[in-house]
Structure formats: C-alpha cells, structure tokens
Design an enzyme around this catalytic site. Structure first.
Site, PDB file in Angstrom:
ATOM      1  N   ARG A 241       0.854  -1.188   0.000  1.00  0.00           N
ATOM      2  CA  ARG A 241       0.000   0.000   0.000  1.00  0.00           C
ATOM      3  C   ARG A 241       0.888   1.237   0.000  1.00  0.00           C
ATOM      4  O   ARG A 241       1.459   1.624   1.021  1.00  0.00           O
ATOM      5  CB  ARG A 241      -0.906  -0.003   1.239  1.00  0.00           C
ATOM      6  CG  ARG A 241      -2.071   0.969   1.149  1.00  0.00           C
ATOM      7  CD  ARG A 241      -2.722   1.142   2.505  1.00  0.00           C
ATOM      8  NE  ARG A 241      -1.924   2.032   3.344  1.00  0.00           N
ATOM      9  CZ  ARG A 241      -1.862   1.981   4.662  1.00  0.00           C
ATOM     10  NH1 ARG A 241      -2.512   1.043   5.316  1.00  0.00           N
ATOM     11  NH2 ARG A 241      -1.127   2.845   5.339  1.00  0.00           N
TER      12      ARG A 241
ATOM     13  N   HIS B 286      -4.009   4.548   4.281  1.00  0.00           N
ATOM     14  CA  HIS B 286      -5.170   3.667   4.199  1.00  0.00           C
ATOM     15  C   HIS B 286      -6.335   4.387   3.536  1.00  0.00           C
ATOM     16  O   HIS B 286      -7.071   3.807   2.741  1.00  0.00           O
ATOM     17  CB  HIS B 286      -5.562   3.223   5.609  1.00  0.00           C
ATOM     18  CG  HIS B 286      -6.763   2.335   5.655  1.00  0.00           C
ATOM     19  ND1 HIS B 286      -6.732   1.025   5.244  1.00  0.00           N
ATOM     20  CD2 HIS B 286      -8.041   2.573   6.051  1.00  0.00           C
ATOM     21  CE1 HIS B 286      -7.925   0.487   5.389  1.00  0.00           C
ATOM     22  NE2 HIS B 286      -8.746   1.399   5.879  1.00  0.00           N
TER      23      HIS B 286
ATOM     24  N   TYR C 249       3.199   6.121  11.493  1.00  0.00           N
ATOM     25  CA  TYR C 249       3.440   4.767  11.976  1.00  0.00           C
ATOM     26  C   TYR C 249       4.392   3.945  11.109  1.00  0.00           C
ATOM     27  O   TYR C 249       4.738   2.828  11.467  1.00  0.00           O
ATOM     28  CB  TYR C 249       2.112   4.006  12.145  1.00  0.00           C
ATOM     29  CG  TYR C 249       1.242   3.954  10.900  1.00  0.00           C
ATOM     30  CD1 TYR C 249       1.468   3.032   9.883  1.00  0.00           C
ATOM     31  CD2 TYR C 249       0.167   4.831  10.751  1.00  0.00           C
ATOM     32  CE1 TYR C 249       0.677   2.986   8.756  1.00  0.00           C
ATOM     33  CE2 TYR C 249      -0.640   4.797   9.628  1.00  0.00           C
ATOM     34  CZ  TYR C 249      -0.391   3.870   8.633  1.00  0.00           C
ATOM     35  OH  TYR C 249      -1.189   3.831   7.519  1.00  0.00           O
TER      36      TYR C 249
END
Length: 429
Positions: free
Chosen positions: A314, A318, A327
């Site tokens: 990815r 998100h 993160y």
C-alpha cells in the site's frame, strides 16, 4: 511435601507482541523479503488436487523478470493489444484516484481511498474473469468497475453523493454498488463479502449456471470470523469462488504481523481447509492475470475454490483520513522490492517493441483530461460539500419492498420535526 513452584526450573512465560520492522525515521531494508525468481513456480494442472501443490502457497508466482521479460510456465502469453488494455486501465485507475483524492482535499467529498501500487490486483483479475462473473469487492477494487466499462461520471456521482448518485447518498463515498457490471455493494464491515460470495457461488452451482464468483479482502481481514466461515462452506460444497487476499502489508495503522504474517503466508490459510492456494506477485499484472485465469478454470470445471494471496504494498495511506508517516517509515514505498505495477508492465511492452515512453506520456495526458472532464460533468449534479442533495424522505427508501407502518410513522415524525425547525432540507419529493 509438594513444592510451591513445581516448575521452578522453567523460565516464566512471555507474550509475543508483533512489531513492524520499520518505524518513522528508520532506514528501510527489505532485503529479508524473499522474492523468488520469476518463472520458478511450477504450474499444476487445473484438475490437480490442492494437496498436490501445497508448495505454491509458500513461494510466489511471478512472470515478469528483472529484464522486463515474461518467463516461466505461468506466462499467459497475452497479445500486445491485451497488455496495452491492461496498462491503460491501470493508468486510468491511477488518474481517477489522484483526481478524487484532490477532490477530497478540496472539501468536495468527505472520504476517498486510493489503490496506488495495487492497480494490478484488480485490473489483472478483471481481465481474466468473464464479464458476467460476479465480483464481491473490498474497497480498493475500483479497477474492476473501470475495466468493465462503468462510466466515470457514475462513480464520481456516488463519491459526491449528489443528485446523480443512484444510491441516493446512502453509502459512504467509494462504496459502489453496480448491478450492471456484476459488482456487489461494498460494505464497510470487514469481510462480510466473503460469505456473500460463497453463497452466490453455491446458488450459481445449484442452478447449473456457468458463472463464478470472486471476492477480495485485505490481509488484516483474514482475522475476521466471516473469512473462516466462508472458507468452511466453500470447501465443503466446492463452491465456484475465488478468494483474493490483498496483502499490502498494512491494515490502517497495524502491520500485517497482527494478522499472522510473521508465522506463515496468507495463502497458507488455504492449506488447512483443503482449498487450492497460490501466492502471487501482486505488482505483476501478468502473474495476477494468469493466477486468476487458472483459478477461474478450476471453479468453472467443478474443482472448487482457490485462495490467491496478492503480495503487494500500500503505497499511500489507508484512506484520506490516515497519515502513514505517523506509523511507518517514509522510505518504504520507494524501497518495495516488487516495484510499481504500471512501470513493470510498461517496461515489458517497451522491451517487446510494442510501446514507448512518448506514447505512454501521451496516454497519461489523455487519461488525465478524460478524468477531468468526467469530474466537471459529475459536479454539475453537486458535490457533497454543498450539503444534502436527496429529498429527506428518501432516507427510508430501499429498505423494504413495501414500507411497514412503523417506518411510515417515523418518516412522518422526522419530516414534521424538520419542517418545524425551519431547516431548508426538510423537503419532500
């Protein structure tokens, strides 16, 4: 006399808590990621039993090698025209994503999810499936709709929840539903589409149809109960369904280790159920196509379900509500060892003499203009940022074929309260 500590010679138990390898500020090193050579994975016959090729759940099906050549037994030997269509569709998905992402940042809609770096997963699969096969998607399979010819304006109307939205603003932006294109309603509840796909596939088989189902979820969703219920039903009844697990390494801010990636592959989930399992290079459109075509033939010849893990990454957050820099290391997307799916297929076509950089740049410009024009047309119907676009009393539509008395009462109470409040959207049709 018994000892108070009968196991005093043992160390205390400890709990393992998975930790991602890289955090913000870390230097990225993906050298530990095992990337088998392209063409090395064997291709079993579609009639072989799952227990005869368990090894394919632990290696990786790859077609495009480092020299941009298509090699090995999984090479689908597609025509240049077919590959150019796949390349164009992947580029169109990326152009669509980029413009809708910007629309969200401009306040024109509330939410969007890009599939940057994962375009091959949906485009490769859509090219291999029949147009009347039923798709039960997760929320990064907009490429299936685009491949099947869904008008971009219709997709944008849904994102804007405007007067042209056939779902009447009842779905979160990007949760499309398109009966015309065999695209089941996207749900925000994780993996509900898995048992739905199995049920549809079982119904197709019980009617003696020839259509199959395909469904998608992220790797984190394999921890949901619906995932395991679906696999149980599918293996018991040999449902003609393809399970796609998109392992893009991250589920929102939780890395794939929390779903079990440290212990084994996600394709290995298939082994315990007696389901055929493949692990595929998810950034290789030809490998995705070949694996899906193989799984579709198994399903259509009553060999049962197949689970395909698409090993990908990815590349962005998100969703528009997520900030991945909080993160994970900023260097991860560019360091991913399997590269960019569009670049890889483009370079393969260039190596064949069937494409070039000039035509690619011209195509990108053409697609950007196409998406821009579609956006202008969709925005004539309004944007989410301008408020409610549907009659308020339509809120209750589409729940029952005939509205029961208690909902009619609730609707009237709502309209009466809104009219008394003096708010402008208290309008009837």
């Amino acid at each position: 006399m018994a000892s108070e500590h009968p196991r005093a010679n043992l160390k205390p138990l400890s709990l393992h808590v998975p930790e991602p390898k890289f955090r913000p500020g870390d230097t990225v090193d993906f050298s530990a990621v095992d990337v088998p050579a392209a063409g090395a994975a064997r291709r079993p016959d579609t009639a072989d039993k799952p227990q005869d090729f368990i090894d394919l759940a632990y290696t990786m099906v790859r077609v495009l090698d480092e020299d941009n050549c298509a090699v090995g037994p999984w090479n689908p030997k597609l025509s240049p025209d077919a590959m150019r269509r796949m390349l164009r569709n992947m580029a169109l998905v990326r152009a669509f994503d980029e413009r809708m992402f910007r629309a969200q940042r401009q306040g024109k809609t509330s939410f969007y999810m890009k599939s940057l770096g994962e375009e091959a997963v949906s485009i490769g699969a859509a090219a291999a499936l029949a147009d009347d096969d039923m798709c039960f998607p997760s929320y990064r399979q907009q490429g299936v709709l685009i491949s099947r010819g869904c008008p971009l304006v219709d997709m944008m109307n849904q994102i804007y929840s405007n007067t042209g939205d056939k779902l009447q603003g009842k779905q979160l932006p990007i949760m499309y539903s398109e009966k015309r294109f065999g695209f089941f309603s996207i749900s925000g509840n994780l993996t509900t589409q898995y048992p739905q796909a199995v049920g549809w596939a079982m119904a197709s088989a019980s009617r003696g149809d020839t259509r199959i189902a395909a469904t998608w979820c992220g790797e984190g969703s394999t921890a949901e109960g619906d995932f395991h219920s679906a696999l149980t039903f599918a293996t018991v009844y040999r449902a003609p369904v393809i399970f796609n697990v998109v392992n893009n390494q991250w589920a929102i801010s939780s890395f794939s280790g929390f779903a079990g990636a440290e212990a084994t592959t996600f394709a290995a989930r298939a082994v315990g159920y007696g389901v055929a399992g493949l692990r595929v290079d998810g950034n290789d459109a030809l490998a995705v196509y070949a694996a899906t075509l193989w799984a579709a033939e198994r399903a259509r010849t009553n060999q049962g379900p197949t689970l395909i893990e698409h090993f990908t990454y990815r590349a962005e957050g998100h969703s528009t509500s997520d900030d991945p820099t909080q993160y994970r290391s900023a260097g991860e997307p560019n360091a991913w060892p399997l590269g960019d799916p569009i670049t890889r297929l483009k370079d393969h076509l260039v190596a064949l003499g069937e494409w070039d950089e000039e035509r690619h740049a011209a195509q990108d410009k053409e697609l950007a203009e196409m998406v821009r024009d579609a956006q202008k047309e969709a925005e004539k119907n309004g944007i989410l940022g301008h408020g409610l676009h549907q009659p308020l009393d339509s809120l209750f539509d589409g729940v029952f074929e005939e509205m029961p008395w208690h909902l009619r009462e609730q609707r009237q109470m709502m309209l009466d309260e809104e009219e008394a409040s003096g708010r402008p959207w208290a309008r009837k049709r």
